[in-house]
Design a protein around this motif. Sequence first.
Motif, PDB file in Angstrom:
ATOM      1  N   THR A 584     -19.015  63.587 -12.236  1.00 50.94           N
ATOM      2  CA  THR A 584     -18.453  62.244 -12.363  1.00 50.94           C
ATOM      3  C   THR A 584     -19.283  61.254 -11.561  1.00 50.94           C
ATOM      4  OG1 THR A 584     -16.288  63.318 -12.388  1.00 50.94           O
ATOM      5  CG2 THR A 584     -16.332  60.906 -12.207  1.00 50.94           C
ATOM      6  N   LEU A 602      -9.995  56.480 -17.953  1.00 51.70           N
ATOM      7  CA  LEU A 602     -10.362  57.625 -17.122  1.00 51.70           C
ATOM      8  C   LEU A 602      -9.155  58.207 -16.397  1.00 51.70           C
ATOM      9  CD1 LEU A 602     -13.753  56.622 -15.451  1.00 51.70           C
ATOM     10  CD2 LEU A 602     -13.371  58.366 -17.198  1.00 51.70           C
ATOM     11  N   ARG A 623     -12.217  64.772 -21.222  1.00 55.41           N
ATOM     12  CA  ARG A 623     -12.139  65.415 -19.909  1.00 55.41           C
ATOM     13  C   ARG A 623     -10.778  66.091 -19.712  1.00 55.41           C
ATOM     14  NH1 ARG A 623     -15.821  63.248 -15.952  1.00 55.41           N
ATOM     15  NH2 ARG A 623     -14.218  63.153 -14.336  1.00 55.41           N
ATOM     16  N   ASN A 627      -9.439  67.169 -16.217  1.00 44.11           N
ATOM     17  CA  ASN A 627      -8.368  66.333 -15.670  1.00 44.11           C
ATOM     18  C   ASN A 627      -7.082  67.108 -15.446  1.00 44.11           C
ATOM     19  OD1 ASN A 627      -9.821  63.947 -15.430  1.00 44.11           O
ATOM     20  ND2 ASN A 627      -9.324  63.256 -17.497  1.00 44.11           N
ATOM     21  N   VAL A 644     -11.464  58.447  -8.885  1.00 42.58           N
ATOM     22  CA  VAL A 644     -12.886  58.704  -8.668  1.00 42.58           C
ATOM     23  C   VAL A 644     -13.093  59.522  -7.400  1.00 42.58           C
ATOM     24  CG1 VAL A 644     -15.129  57.641  -8.223  1.00 42.58           C
ATOM     25  CG2 VAL A 644     -13.631  56.680  -9.972  1.00 42.58           C
ATOM     26  N   ALA A 647     -12.112  63.022  -8.108  1.00 41.12           N
ATOM     27  CA  ALA A 647     -13.132  63.622  -8.954  1.00 41.12           C
ATOM     28  C   ALA A 647     -14.334  64.078  -8.122  1.00 41.12           C
ATOM     29  CB  ALA A 647     -13.580  62.637 -10.027  1.00 41.12           C
ATOM     30  N   ASP A 651     -15.679  67.802  -7.931  1.00 43.14           N
ATOM     31  CA  ASP A 651     -17.062  68.089  -8.307  1.00 43.14           C
ATOM     32  C   ASP A 651     -17.817  68.785  -7.185  1.00 43.14           C
ATOM     33  OD1 ASP A 651     -16.337  66.765 -10.582  1.00 43.14           O
ATOM     34  OD2 ASP A 651     -17.789  65.132 -10.395  1.00 43.14           O
ATOM     35  N   LEU A 687     -20.469  61.150 -18.457  1.00 43.25           N
ATOM     36  CA  LEU A 687     -19.296  61.449 -17.631  1.00 43.25           C
ATOM     37  C   LEU A 687     -19.154  62.929 -17.308  1.00 43.25           C
ATOM     38  CD1 LEU A 687     -16.775  59.039 -19.393  1.00 43.25           C
ATOM     39  CD2 LEU A 687     -17.619  58.831 -17.052  1.00 43.25           C
ATOM     40  N   HIS A 688     -20.135  63.723 -17.641  1.00 40.01           N
ATOM     41  CA  HIS A 688     -20.094  65.143 -17.270  1.00 40.01           C
ATOM     42  C   HIS A 688     -21.506  65.706 -17.308  1.00 40.01           C
ATOM     43  CE1 HIS A 688     -19.958  67.118 -21.546  1.00 40.01           C
ATOM     44  NE2 HIS A 688     -20.659  66.021 -21.568  1.00 40.01           N
TER      45      HIS A 688
END
Length: 930
Positions: A584, A602, A623, A627, A644, A647, A651, A687-688
């Motif tokens: 992300t 998002l 996602r 998610n 964010v 995320a 990550d 986004l990934h």
Amino acid sequence: MPFMGSRLPICTCQARSTTQDAVRGTFVRGKPAPTLTMQPKTAVALCLAAAGLQAAEAAKRLVSAAGQAAAIPSWDLQSSSKAGGDLAALSKTGVDTSSWHHVAASKCTLMGCLVQSGVYDDTQLFFSDNLSKVDSDQFLVPWLYRNEFALDDPAPGKHYFLKTHGITSRADIFLNGKQVADKSVQAGAYGGHTYDITSFADRKNAIVIRAYPTSYYYDFAIGWVDWNYWPNDNGTGVWRDVEVKQTGSVALGPLRVVTQLDSSLGAQPANVTLKSKAQNLETTAVTVTATGSVTPASGGDPVAFSKKVTIPALSTVDIVLGTAIKKPAIWWPKQWGDQPLYLANLTVSTADGDVSDSAGSQFGFRTVTSQYKNNDTMFIVNGQPFQVIGGGYAPDIFLRWDGARLESELEYVLDLGFNTIRLEGKNEHPELYDAADRMGVMIMPGWECCDKWEAWSYNNDLAVTTPVWNDADYAIANASMMHEVAMMQTHPSLLMYFIGSDYYPDDRAAPMYLDAFGAGDWQVPVIDSASFRGDDSKYGPAGMKMEGPYDWVPPNYWYDTEPYGSRLGAAYGFNTELSAGVGTPDLSSLKKFLSAADLDDLWKKPSKNLFHMSTATSSFHNRAIYNNALWKRLGAPTSLEDYVQKAQISDYEANRAQFEGYSSLWSAKRPATGVIYWMLTGAYPSLHWNVWDYYMHPAGGYFGAKAGSRQEHVTYDYVRQAVYLVNHSLGKTGPRTVDIQVIDTAGKLTYSGSVAAATAPNASKNIASLKSALGGIKDVVFLRLVLSDTKSGAVLSRNVYWLAKTTDVLDWDNSDWFVTPVTTYSDYTALNRLAAANVTVTAAQQQLAKSGPVTVTLENLSAVPAFFVSLNLVDKAGHDVVPLTWSDNYVTLWPKEKLTLTATPIGGASAGASVLVTGKNVAKQTVAVS
């Protein structure tokens, strides 16, 4: 002053003391011009004028001497729907192209060209779903690339060639009103060919290339599968350089360099053999002197060697010259040593001493082999087992080449602790291999999956029913393989080549490919497939696996290795592509390509399909899996900023666990021999599947991967609750100390201890169990592992984990090709209730240079941990300083702990003016750089 033909002489002007001056003209081929007498001033003036005119014309020539090659530097571009299809007329000089698009680049796809010429703005194209609004129908017809260039006048013994390196999907080529090649021959993204254009060439020349529309399923192209939204033009066009080369009577093919290095690695002389095919272009036999040289690229005396070779009329022979280098400097991957390079050159000269042609390349002394054991492949570099740690490379979506960006990306690769990148069907340009040679990054190139390249009768995974290859297809694939072998053969950064990705090539293609490697003197392993399916091939087991995951999985996934075979992507064997599907971008990057509505989606619509994920038919168009885990484990986001940040936490955790899992089990009974993360970065804002984002901004996933790949490291095994000592170096040994502490969310110390262990190079080992230390967790605890050199006390790595009372439960039996379901999620919601921590921050530039390193000191003044503190260096305008490296980031500080981190801008990044600081339980602050 008389000239021979229409050609200008090169004048040597000198006024003499006599009343008459001799003006001597020496032509390019070395034959003197007639001598005139004239008044001194007139002679000098005319000679200087002639020399100036000759120099001006020479400057316009694309090439002007035997052995020279140059890329056509720019293009005029137009759709055939506007320019028409009369290539014979359009390839004559003087055609008015003022209404065409003008591109100051030697290579670009149609979309890349149109961006370059100002038709489109990529900032706008990449914003929200604007790319989908481009008129793709305009690319359903061929487009024309046109250029005019100058050469010397044709003359006996002078020859010109046009060299292509792949034009997508196919092309007709015309020069000066005549056809050079048609689309049946000039076909395929890697179909490189050399065409003799001597009979077509003139002093003034015009070339037109008609590039045909591309289909990923029916053409040998550069596809994108499910990586991202497909470019509107499907990559059509002159994506690699088209070159013109001038030679004399004998022309050389690409240089091959064969090295023979014994196990002493430089203590004994190494043999070097230079090889190139020499073609006699004349109707009589020619005797040439072939001269080879090997010179250290860093400077030094060349080793030269030569012999005479007679080549029959209109024939081709293989010139072979050999020598020995007494004390060869050995090339190593960056983490293991230096990257000394040598320059090899082979020249053929005629009896009168004129150069006819030359071929050169850089190379290095190193060996690469492989061994197959436990159903897995392991690579051996310079006699040392080499655990591959790396990621999958993605070029720009429009295949635009940016050498400076590439070098910054390789800097990131090395900063992460990676040693390898994989190019699945994205073999790029020679400049990539040159950079990898210099920087010590290993390369795994190969063909791609899921399209024409793997249209085999036994491939049931294609999105369309594609016919198996016909005779013309095999010819295109063969030309492509031979070209890529020739382009890559000399580079020491080459680790291997995949002739198949998801599927091994069929029984006609495989031997054809292998013959191309043999003819090209290939010296590193060739693997028939990047997946386990390769073990069905007649050409030996691949020893690879490609069984996912590609979407989110919890940290314990990687350590849950047994029973082997049913544990898919877990840390054993060689996995050629896998990840938890994370990456992300941070909020500053997200705002560059997402609209306000996109940003809302998002966190407000966690299962919605998103444009910046993948194609609409892909399993990765949303996602939802990611998610779902984030909501269950960390709690529903309360805002975009909260989403964010969570995320980034997710990550970081996911990436660290993957790389630590493979590093920890390098020396296991079934070793984890290699891991290629899917992927390094996106072809456009994504986004990934990013370790760093399209804007070169490293975020949580980057620093999790970096933490998991440190050269000397200490790790936590989520399954065995064990501590591993990891050493990726070749030379670091000695006693080590691991300090272990556990605290709860209130900062209370619940365990403290230390472990003494000796580290061994290129190895990992289990050194402690933490089962008792981690017993009785109430909700969430923090585990800190600090590795130190026992003798010096120097800290080698520091690692903080957050661990929940219960672990995630994987449903292995219901795994599919891209993910393993989770039936029970760990509960980390206690992290949302952390008491606020007071962290002071100071930032100072280490030197007065414009973009020097910035040192940031953090101190937690509180009695509670400061969780997941992130730092972002920005310039005076508040923009992210990128690219840059951090010594560490997204750190968790113990109560009363002090840490010093360093940010280093690279690749011409702007100077840092301030540091933005955030944390899960730390107030935002902006700190000026002093």
